[in-house]
Design an enzyme around this catalytic site. Structure first.
Site, PDB file in Angstrom:
ATOM      1  CE  LYS A 203      -1.098   7.236 -13.930  1.00 49.26           C
ATOM      2  NZ  LYS A 203      -1.772   6.539 -15.051  1.00 49.26           N
ATOM      3  CD  GLU A 209      -9.122   4.414  -0.280  1.00 47.26           C
ATOM      4  OE1 GLU A 209      -9.942   3.600  -0.717  1.00 47.26           O
ATOM      5  OE2 GLU A 209      -8.672   5.362  -0.967  1.00 47.26           O
ATOM      6  N   GLY A 263      -2.024   2.425 -13.364  1.00 50.30           N
ATOM      7  CA  GLY A 263      -1.809   1.983 -11.987  1.00 50.30           C
ATOM      8  C   GLY A 263      -1.624   0.479 -11.883  1.00 50.30           C
ATOM      9  NE  ARG A 264      -6.456  -1.797 -15.357  1.00 47.36           N
ATOM     10  CZ  ARG A 264      -7.029  -0.591 -15.442  1.00 47.36           C
ATOM     11  NH1 ARG A 264      -7.082   0.196 -14.373  1.00 47.36           N
ATOM     12  NH2 ARG A 264      -7.562  -0.164 -16.592  1.00 47.36           N
ATOM     13  CD  GLU A 349      -8.802  -0.407 -11.419  1.00 44.08           C
ATOM     14  OE1 GLU A 349      -9.220  -0.210 -10.265  1.00 44.08           O
ATOM     15  OE2 GLU A 349      -7.619  -0.183 -11.766  1.00 44.08           O
ATOM     16  CG  HIS A 380      -8.759 -29.456   1.572  1.00 43.84           C
ATOM     17  ND1 HIS A 380      -8.965 -30.807   1.695  1.00 43.84           N
ATOM     18  CD2 HIS A 380      -7.548 -29.314   0.952  1.00 43.84           C
ATOM     19  CE1 HIS A 380      -7.914 -31.465   1.210  1.00 43.84           C
ATOM     20  NE2 HIS A 380      -7.050 -30.575   0.749  1.00 43.84           N
ATOM     21  CE  LYS A 489     -11.148   6.010  -6.382  1.00 43.38           C
ATOM     22  NZ  LYS A 489      -9.987   6.264  -7.290  1.00 43.38           N
TER      23      LYS A 489
HETATM   24  O1  F6P Z   1      -9.567   3.557  -7.606  1.00 41.49           O
HETATM   25  C1  F6P Z   1      -8.918   2.745  -8.476  1.00 41.49           C
HETATM   26  C2  F6P Z   1      -7.487   3.190  -8.672  1.00 41.49           C
HETATM   27  O2  F6P Z   1      -7.432   4.377  -9.340  1.00 41.49           O
HETATM   28  C3  F6P Z   1      -6.671   2.136  -9.362  1.00 41.49           C
HETATM   29  O3  F6P Z   1      -6.759   2.200 -10.746  1.00 41.49           O
HETATM   30  C4  F6P Z   1      -5.305   2.437  -8.836  1.00 41.49           C
HETATM   31  O4  F6P Z   1      -4.429   1.378  -9.024  1.00 41.49           O
HETATM   32  C5  F6P Z   1      -5.607   2.712  -7.378  1.00 41.49           C
HETATM   33  O5  F6P Z   1      -6.874   3.358  -7.386  1.00 41.49           O
HETATM   34  C6  F6P Z   1      -4.615   3.518  -6.639  1.00 41.49           C
HETATM   35  O6  F6P Z   1      -4.401   4.733  -7.267  1.00 41.49           O
HETATM   36  P1  F6P Z   1      -3.085   5.611  -6.942  1.00 41.49           P
HETATM   37  O7  F6P Z   1      -1.908   4.800  -7.316  1.00 41.49           O
HETATM   38  O8  F6P Z   1      -3.256   6.851  -7.751  1.00 41.49           O
HETATM   39  O9  F6P Z   1      -3.098   5.897  -5.469  1.00 41.49           O
END
Ligand code: F6P
Length: 523
Positions: A203, A209, A263-264, A349, A380, A489
């Site tokens: 987003k 990462e 995002g979620r 979240e 199990h 972060k």
């Molecule tokens: O760090 C949490 C977050 O911001 C989530 O809310 C989001 O889904 C995820 O990192 C990834 O963010 P992006 O889609 O901006 O890479």
């Protein structure tokens, strides 16, 4: 809004709980032959059986009164109308528009047509890739999609691809979220850059990462195809087109979505592009249709029959009245293995907060720990804790009526265990041999899907999205922000230069830890 504990409706519920003390769920069943039907409701073809919740019809009436008092009906309207329900980020949360057909305006601008334009672009590229019209730089058709993303840009689409793998007749999709280089290495092992399409989903297009993985994937492609190959091998799904362009993509390779999509809550947007490529756009639209059907039911059903609202209310009842500090999500379907992880982000979240939308400290616990695993393997592993542990726990069972695999007789065994586990958690076992005794009285809900197909998966996820929203309203929380993720972060931003040998002021504990890491890394 007054805090939950000080609300008159809540105080009535607490008094009711005390009056209910000692009554076991099993007894409530014995006393009420019509309990099953009275406590089972449907939404978009999914049945939700709440009859193993520790509640009577009076409990439900008091919970509904709480929902009215906390303004749930009006909040639902505000959500669908595009009001700024995300108070701290001053944004609407309009993921419903991504799967609906209602014209909604944001800042005076109607947004549905843009949503439809973006979806049309997804359709065209998904079809072109699936049908082999989209060729790689060397003229190869695309056989593999390397999907890079994390959090909401990974968990939803990965879940959808796994759940619908029986329909995945397009290129294979490989998800990479972690910045651990082994994750990318493992994913690209055996892949041919010439027939691989990378989809970077982010987003913000700034998540460290994802961008690190995208940079590495870009190097991997360029190493065998040259940098000029990028337009044929890299697409982006993002709400930050400018960043994606600056990263080096042509505009036609960027599939935007609006920043009013959390995002979620973004599976339904271009973040779902790898899903559309894997299962085809018609099935992706079935996913959207199922979610839309759940949206219509959430918006129109009376509270007494409203599945997400009832799920939210029982969740608050279990958490804040009955002291269940965790919710175990137990999908009895191997293809729903990623559902607990998806719901961990969606629930924790969204509602893992300690202040209300105005910033006032909450006077009660909020989101429980959400965890889980598939049935029957979980039986199990951790079900021992569910049955005999010292903590009260609530459970969500997810069951699929029709077989998901070839052997119906094995599916029958699966169903038998799913039913048996919720009964066992309710009934327990009273025996003088205390090591065998199980307290029981563990509340649970069972969601029954007719089939694990795109429509019902979409509906199930939308039901949970709306449950989470309604629960946020009950606690007075802004369920659409996530400020808590920024602290770590920020610190990582200071630790990384130190790891790379640059001057940095670190906390002594981190300084120490880095020393330990360096020492063991050298040995
Ligand atoms: O760090 C949490 C977050 O911001 C989530 O809310 C989001 O889904 C995820 O990192 C990834 O963010 P992006 O889609 O901006 O890479």
């Amino acid at each position: 809004m007054p805090s939950l504990p000080s609300s008159p409706a809540w105080q009535a519920l607490v008094a009711h709980r005390d009056a209910l003390a000692g009554r076991r769920i099993g007894e409530l069943w014995e006393d009420d032959a019509g309990r099953g039907a009275a406590f089972t409701h449907s939404s978009a073809g999914i049945a939700a059986d709440f009859s193993k919740q520790r509640a009577t019809p009076e409990t439900v009436s008091l919970l509904i009164a709480l929902a009215r008092e906390r303004g749930v009906p009006a909040a639902i309207e505000r959500l669908f109308a595009g009001e700024r329900v995300n108070a701290t980020e001053n944004r609407p949360a309009l993921h419903t528009v991504l799967r609906g057909d209602e014209r909604v305006s944001v800042d005076g601008r109607e947004v549905l047509s843009e949503v439809q334009r973006n979806r049309e672009r997804m359709r065209v590229v998904a079809q072109a890739v699936r049908e082999g019209h989209w060729k790689g730089h060397t003229g190869e058709r695309i056989r593999d999609v390397l999907a890079l993303g994390i959090g909401g840009s990974e968990l939803g689409p990965r879940l959808a691809l796994e759940a619908l793998r029986a329909d995945a007749d397009g290129p294979r999709v490989h998800y990479v979220a972690n910045v651990d280089p082994a994750a990318l290495d493992d994913a690209i092992a055996g892949l041919d850059p010439a027939s691989t399409l990378v989809v970077v989903a982010s987003k913000t297009f700034t998540t460290q990462e994802t961008i690190a993985n995208a940079d590495a994937a870009r190097r991997w492609l360029a190493a065998s195809l040259g940098a000029e190959a990028r337009p044929k091998h890299v697409l982006a799904a993002t709400a930050n087109t400018a960043e994606a362009l600056a990263w080096g993509l042509p505009e036609c390779n960027v599939f935007p979505f609006a920043d009013w999509v959390g995002g979620r809550f973004s599976l339904w947007s271009s973040v779902g592009l790898p899903v559309a490529i894997g299962i085809g756009m018609p099935r992706f639209e079935q996913l959207l249709a199922g979610a839309h059907a759940a949206d219509l039911a959430f918006r129109s059903s009376p509270l007494e029959h409203n599945v997400p609202v009832l799920a939210a209310l029982f969740g608050v009842w279990n958490r804040n009245a009955l002291g269940c500090a965790s919710l175990a999500v137990l999908p009895y379907a191997s293809r729903l293995e990623s559902l607990p992880a998806y719901l961990q982000q969606l629930e924790m979240e969204s509602n893992g907060k300690r202040v209300d939308a105005e910033g006032n400290p909450l006077e009660c616990p909020s989101c429980p720990v959400v965890w889980g695993g598939t049935g029957t393997p979980g039986q199990h592993a951790f079900h021992q804790w569910l049955h005999q542990g010292t903590d009260a726990v609530a459970c969500d069972f997810i069951v699929v009526a029709r077989p998901m695999g070839g052997a119906p007789e094995m599916h029958e065994i699966l169903l038998a265990h799913a039913c048996a586990q919720s009964e066992a958690l309710m009934e327990g076992l009273a025996t003088p041999q205390t090591h065998k005794a199980c307290p029981g009285d563990r509340p649970s809900t069972t969601y029954v899907l007719p089939a694990l197909d795109a429509f019902h998966l979409g509906a199930l996820l939308a039901i949970y999205e709306h449950k989470v929203f309604a629960q946020g309203v009950l606690w007075g929380i802004d369920s659409f922000d996530q400020w808590g993720v920024e602290l770590g972060k920020g610190i990582a931003g200071r630790v990384l230069p130190a790891i790379r040998g640059e001057e940095a002021t670190l906390h002594p504990s981190t300084h120490h830890l880095l020393g330990v890491i360096r020492k063991l890394g050298r040995e």
